[in-house]
Design an enzyme around this catalytic site. Structure first.
Site, PDB file in Angstrom:
ATOM      1  N   LYS A  40       0.835  -1.202   0.000  1.00  0.00           N
ATOM      2  CA  LYS A  40       0.000   0.000   0.000  1.00  0.00           C
ATOM      3  C   LYS A  40       0.875   1.260   0.000  1.00  0.00           C
ATOM      4  O   LYS A  40       0.639   2.209  -0.750  1.00  0.00           O
ATOM      5  CB  LYS A  40      -0.859  -0.040   1.283  1.00  0.00           C
ATOM      6  CG  LYS A  40      -2.194   0.670   1.158  1.00  0.00           C
ATOM      7  CD  LYS A  40      -2.908   0.692   2.483  1.00  0.00           C
ATOM      8  CE  LYS A  40      -3.774  -0.529   2.722  1.00  0.00           C
ATOM      9  NZ  LYS A  40      -4.378  -0.524   4.078  1.00  0.00           N
ATOM     10  N   THR A 126     -13.298   4.653  14.384  1.00  0.00           N
ATOM     11  CA  THR A 126     -14.539   4.461  15.135  1.00  0.00           C
ATOM     12  C   THR A 126     -14.278   3.411  16.217  1.00  0.00           C
ATOM     13  O   THR A 126     -13.921   2.277  15.901  1.00  0.00           O
ATOM     14  CB  THR A 126     -15.657   3.980  14.189  1.00  0.00           C
ATOM     15  OG1 THR A 126     -15.781   4.958  13.151  1.00  0.00           O
ATOM     16  CG2 THR A 126     -16.971   3.811  14.914  1.00  0.00           C
ATOM     17  N   LEU A 155     -17.081  10.848   7.071  1.00  0.00           N
ATOM     18  CA  LEU A 155     -17.075  10.837   5.601  1.00  0.00           C
ATOM     19  C   LEU A 155     -17.781   9.615   5.038  1.00  0.00           C
ATOM     20  O   LEU A 155     -17.769   8.531   5.623  1.00  0.00           O
ATOM     21  CB  LEU A 155     -15.662  10.959   5.047  1.00  0.00           C
ATOM     22  CG  LEU A 155     -14.640   9.839   5.226  1.00  0.00           C
ATOM     23  CD1 LEU A 155     -14.812   8.733   4.209  1.00  0.00           C
ATOM     24  CD2 LEU A 155     -13.250  10.430   5.096  1.00  0.00           C
ATOM     25  N   ARG A 156     -18.424   9.869   3.895  1.00  0.00           N
ATOM     26  CA  ARG A 156     -19.102   8.781   3.175  1.00  0.00           C
ATOM     27  C   ARG A 156     -18.218   8.354   2.010  1.00  0.00           C
ATOM     28  O   ARG A 156     -17.637   9.211   1.335  1.00  0.00           O
ATOM     29  CB  ARG A 156     -20.429   9.277   2.580  1.00  0.00           C
ATOM     30  CG  ARG A 156     -21.442   9.724   3.580  1.00  0.00           C
ATOM     31  CD  ARG A 156     -22.468  10.632   2.905  1.00  0.00           C
ATOM     32  NE  ARG A 156     -21.851  11.853   2.385  1.00  0.00           N
ATOM     33  CZ  ARG A 156     -22.426  12.700   1.541  1.00  0.00           C
ATOM     34  NH1 ARG A 156     -23.637  12.464   1.091  1.00  0.00           N
ATOM     35  NH2 ARG A 156     -21.796  13.789   1.126  1.00  0.00           N
ATOM     36  N   ALA A 257     -35.748   2.530   0.052  1.00  0.00           N
ATOM     37  CA  ALA A 257     -35.966   1.121   0.425  1.00  0.00           C
ATOM     38  C   ALA A 257     -35.271   0.198  -0.572  1.00  0.00           C
ATOM     39  O   ALA A 257     -35.107   0.538  -1.739  1.00  0.00           O
ATOM     40  CB  ALA A 257     -37.457   0.824   0.447  1.00  0.00           C
ATOM     41  N   GLY A 258     -34.864  -0.965  -0.098  1.00  0.00           N
ATOM     42  CA  GLY A 258     -34.198  -1.914  -0.993  1.00  0.00           C
ATOM     43  C   GLY A 258     -33.547  -3.031  -0.211  1.00  0.00           C
ATOM     44  O   GLY A 258     -34.070  -3.456   0.829  1.00  0.00           O
ATOM     45  N   CYS A 265     -18.860   0.023   7.582  1.00  0.00           N
ATOM     46  CA  CYS A 265     -19.159   0.864   8.750  1.00  0.00           C
ATOM     47  C   CYS A 265     -20.487   0.525   9.432  1.00  0.00           C
ATOM     48  O   CYS A 265     -20.498   0.012  10.545  1.00  0.00           O
ATOM     49  CB  CYS A 265     -19.151   2.324   8.329  1.00  0.00           C
ATOM     50  SG  CYS A 265     -17.572   2.791   7.608  1.00  0.00           S
ATOM     51  N   LYS A 328     -22.400   0.063  -2.416  1.00  0.00           N
ATOM     52  CA  LYS A 328     -23.179   1.203  -2.893  1.00  0.00           C
ATOM     53  C   LYS A 328     -22.482   1.743  -4.132  1.00  0.00           C
ATOM     54  O   LYS A 328     -21.315   1.403  -4.382  1.00  0.00           O
ATOM     55  CB  LYS A 328     -23.301   2.268  -1.810  1.00  0.00           C
ATOM     56  CG  LYS A 328     -22.017   2.989  -1.461  1.00  0.00           C
ATOM     57  CD  LYS A 328     -22.325   4.128  -0.496  1.00  0.00           C
ATOM     58  CE  LYS A 328     -21.149   5.042  -0.330  1.00  0.00           C
ATOM     59  NZ  LYS A 328     -21.396   6.102   0.618  1.00  0.00           N
TER      60      LYS A 328
HETATM   61  C1  UGA Z   1     -21.441   5.673   6.481  1.00  0.00           C
HETATM   62  C2  UGA Z   1     -21.984   7.009   7.007  1.00  0.00           C
HETATM   63  O1  UGA Z   1     -22.986   7.495   6.107  1.00  0.00           O
HETATM   64  C3  UGA Z   1     -20.860   8.038   7.131  1.00  0.00           C
HETATM   65  O2  UGA Z   1     -21.363   9.247   7.677  1.00  0.00           O
HETATM   66  C4  UGA Z   1     -19.784   7.455   8.044  1.00  0.00           C
HETATM   67  O3  UGA Z   1     -18.689   8.344   8.177  1.00  0.00           O
HETATM   68  C5  UGA Z   1     -19.274   6.145   7.465  1.00  0.00           C
HETATM   69  O4  UGA Z   1     -20.374   5.224   7.342  1.00  0.00           O
HETATM   70  C6  UGA Z   1     -18.244   5.592   8.398  1.00  0.00           C
HETATM   71  O5  UGA Z   1     -18.606   5.198   9.509  1.00  0.00           O
HETATM   72  O6  UGA Z   1     -17.057   5.655   8.080  1.00  0.00           O
HETATM   73  P1  UGA Z   1     -20.745   4.754   4.064  1.00  0.00           P
HETATM   74  O7  UGA Z   1     -20.443   3.451   4.725  1.00  0.00           O
HETATM   75  O8  UGA Z   1     -19.780   5.319   3.070  1.00  0.00           O
HETATM   76  O9  UGA Z   1     -20.933   5.905   5.174  1.00  0.00           O
HETATM   77  O10 UGA Z   1     -22.119   4.560   3.305  1.00  0.00           O
HETATM   78  P2  UGA Z   1     -23.588   5.174   3.360  1.00  0.00           P
HETATM   79  O11 UGA Z   1     -23.737   6.201   2.298  1.00  0.00           O
HETATM   80  O12 UGA Z   1     -23.977   5.543   4.726  1.00  0.00           O
HETATM   81  O13 UGA Z   1     -24.422   3.891   2.892  1.00  0.00           O
HETATM   82  C7  UGA Z   1     -24.427   2.709   3.719  1.00  0.00           C
HETATM   83  C8  UGA Z   1     -25.316   1.652   3.120  1.00  0.00           C
HETATM   84  O14 UGA Z   1     -26.682   2.011   3.249  1.00  0.00           O
HETATM   85  C9  UGA Z   1     -25.098   1.345   1.637  1.00  0.00           C
HETATM   86  O15 UGA Z   1     -25.084  -0.055   1.468  1.00  0.00           O
HETATM   87  C10 UGA Z   1     -26.307   1.969   0.968  1.00  0.00           C
HETATM   88  O16 UGA Z   1     -26.656   1.318  -0.224  1.00  0.00           O
HETATM   89  C11 UGA Z   1     -27.377   1.797   2.039  1.00  0.00           C
HETATM   90  N1  UGA Z   1     -28.477   2.770   1.947  1.00  0.00           N
HETATM   91  C12 UGA Z   1     -28.243   4.093   2.098  1.00  0.00           C
HETATM   92  C13 UGA Z   1     -29.765   2.299   1.749  1.00  0.00           C
HETATM   93  O17 UGA Z   1     -30.011   1.097   1.614  1.00  0.00           O
HETATM   94  N2  UGA Z   1     -30.791   3.215   1.683  1.00  0.00           N
HETATM   95  C14 UGA Z   1     -30.591   4.550   1.821  1.00  0.00           C
HETATM   96  O18 UGA Z   1     -31.574   5.316   1.767  1.00  0.00           O
HETATM   97  C15 UGA Z   1     -29.280   5.003   2.037  1.00  0.00           C
END
Ligand code: UGA
Length: 440
Positions: A40, A126, A155-156, A257-258, A265, A328
């Site tokens: 890395k 975390t 962060l996402r 929904a899905g 995370c 995602k």
């Molecule tokens: C998540 C949090 O959103 C961040 O704020 C956080 O910093 C991060 O975890 C972390 O702990 O490091 P992330 O894992 O990148 O971020 O993804 P999300 O955008 O939160 O999505 C998580 C999951 O939920 C995905 O599988 C997504 O497809 C699903 N999702 C999201 C749904 O099924 N429905 C929704 O309406 C939104």
């Protein structure tokens, strides 16, 4: 010392650390990224990103070329830095709900002998509440000249650079004013954007992170529970979500929904939170998260049941096309990916499964080499008995269902993300299923 003269180290250069290092360098700091993985470090040193994240590859290249950002496997390089960000992973422990703190404890122990007087160790990983206090107690023995703060990261994936440089809040857990002042100086360019600043004690800062992720997970499982009820009652969860989302107290985000949430995370964080609450004697307070987890995993099972209902219990006779492997869109991360889990389960049940994903196929292949992988979406779908849309990449929404119709054995599609244009697919002759929407 002027804040820009301060040298930063970032321990752990995975997703969080590589992003943080490149972003802090872009703010003008000299940054040293340290990781135990030589592969890395070699890649990062050349300005190459070992994973996919929109915008981060250019930023990394620019910052490495500027000379401000360097990477090494040598922990003694931390001796050059004044502030040390701990960004290592805290995965789920094997055979337990709890978080594995080996890497966090190892990182702090590895830099301790190199800490200068007055330096600040800043945890971003975390962690279960109470970890920071424990690490501070350890440092008071191994490096009493240093201090420790906790600064959770929100962060996402897919928006990592934006969320780091323009976060919706900065949270710092500190035990004294000096530590807060140092962090205010480090984040001065971000604070100039009027970013809310929250000072907390160490346990509250740790809790903010897991509380936020638990809330997000709850919102997703709530709408997926409504999807189950809609299916039973003949309703449409997408209309329901839109309607409740107009209430600003509810809000329309995270109500898609899905097949539910995955990634590195949300799933592990809610589990580790439950495990920690139990240790603290507050088990009952987080019992609801068990249900959130169960609803989430049930969504995957509901898709498999739908497939069996459409085809047969003997899946060995069928070819199934799966669009999406990442947890995602805009990510190549397959950690606890609902899409890949469904693909693997259908394959284990005997189906001939072919997967496509615009970015995550190399990672998916590493995890499940026995699955078939198609070079593009059209090839994936061709000749199949059923199509599953499981990660909502833009390119799948742009597919032409009429063109695809001519290439399949059976025109059945299940939209596991409620993202395809149902009317268009039905008009093209497809039998269309989506979670939480009845076909009436
Ligand atoms: C998540 C949090 O959103 C961040 O704020 C956080 O910093 C991060 O975890 C972390 O702990 O490091 P992330 O894992 O990148 O971020 O993804 P999300 O955008 O939160 O999505 C998580 C999951 O939920 C995905 O599988 C997504 O497809 C699903 N999702 C999201 C749904 O099924 N429905 C929704 O309406 C939104």
């Amino acid at each position: 010392m002027s804040p820009m003269k301060q040298v930063l180290s970032v321990i752990g250069t995975g997703y969080l650390g590589a992003t943080h290092a490149a972003c802090m360098s872009s703010l003008g700091f000299t940054v040293i990224g340290i990781d135990t993985d030589p592969g890395k470090i070699e890649q990062l040193s050349k300005g190459e990103l070992p994973f996919y994240e929109p915008g981060l590859d250019e930023l990394l290249r620019t910052e490495v070329a500027s000379g401000r950002l360097t990477f090494t496997t040598d922990f003694s390089a931390a001796a050059k830095a004044d502030i040390h960000f701990i960004c290592v992973g805290t995965p789920q422990k094997a055979g337990s709900l709890a978080a594995d703190l080996t890497y966090v404890e190892g990182a702090v122990a590895a830099i301790a002998p190199h800490l200068k007087a007055g330096s600040l160790v800043v945890g971003k990983s975390t962690v279960p509440v109470g970890t920071a206090q424990k690490l501070l107690a350890q440092l008071s023995i191994t490096a009493p000249q240093a201090d420790l703060a906790w600064n959770p990261e929100f962060l996402r994936e897919g928006f990592a650079v934006e969320d780091t440089l323009r976060p919706n809040r900065l949270v710092v857990g500190v035990t004294n004013d000096r530590a807060e002042e140092i962090l205010k100086q480090v984040y001065a360019p971000i604070l100039e954007l009027k970013t809310p600043w929250i000072r907390a004690d160490l346990p509250t800062a740790e809790l903010v992170k897991v509380a936020a992720n638990s809330f997000l997970a709850t919102k997703i499982s709530f709408i997926n529970a409504m999807a189950e009820v809609c299916e039973a009652a003949g309703g449409d969860v997408t209309v329901l979500a839109q309607a409740i989302g107009y209430d600003p107290r509810i809000g329309n985000r995270f109500l898609q929904a899905g097949i539910g949430f995955g990634g590195g995370c949300l799933p592990k964080d809610i589990r580790a939170f439950m495990a920690r609450a139990e240790e603290l004697g507050a088990k009952q307070a987080l019992e609801f998260l068990r249900e959130i987890d169960a609803i989430n995993l049930r969504a995957r099972q509901r898709v498999i049941d739908l497939v069996r209902g459409e085809l047969s219990d003997d899946l060995s006779l069928y070819s199934i096309a799966i669009l999406g492997a990442a947890f995602k869109p805009d990510s190549d991360d397959v950690r606890d990916s609902p899409a890949l889990d469904i693909a693997a389960q259908l394959s284990a049940a005997g189906a001939n499964v072919t997967v496509h994903d615009p970015k995550a196929m190399p990672n998916a292949k590493k995890r499940f080499p026995a699955l078939n992988f198609a070079p593009d979406a059209k090839n994936c779908v061709a000749g199949s008995d059923l199509v599953l849309h499981l990660t909502e990449w833009r390119e799948y929404r742009d597919l032409n269902p009429t063109e695809l119709f001519a290439t399949v054995k059976n025109a059945i599609v299940i939209d596991g993300r409620n993202a395809l244009d149902r009317d268009k697919w039905i008009a093209a002759g497809w039998k269309f299923h989506a979670l939480g929407r009845t076909n009436a």
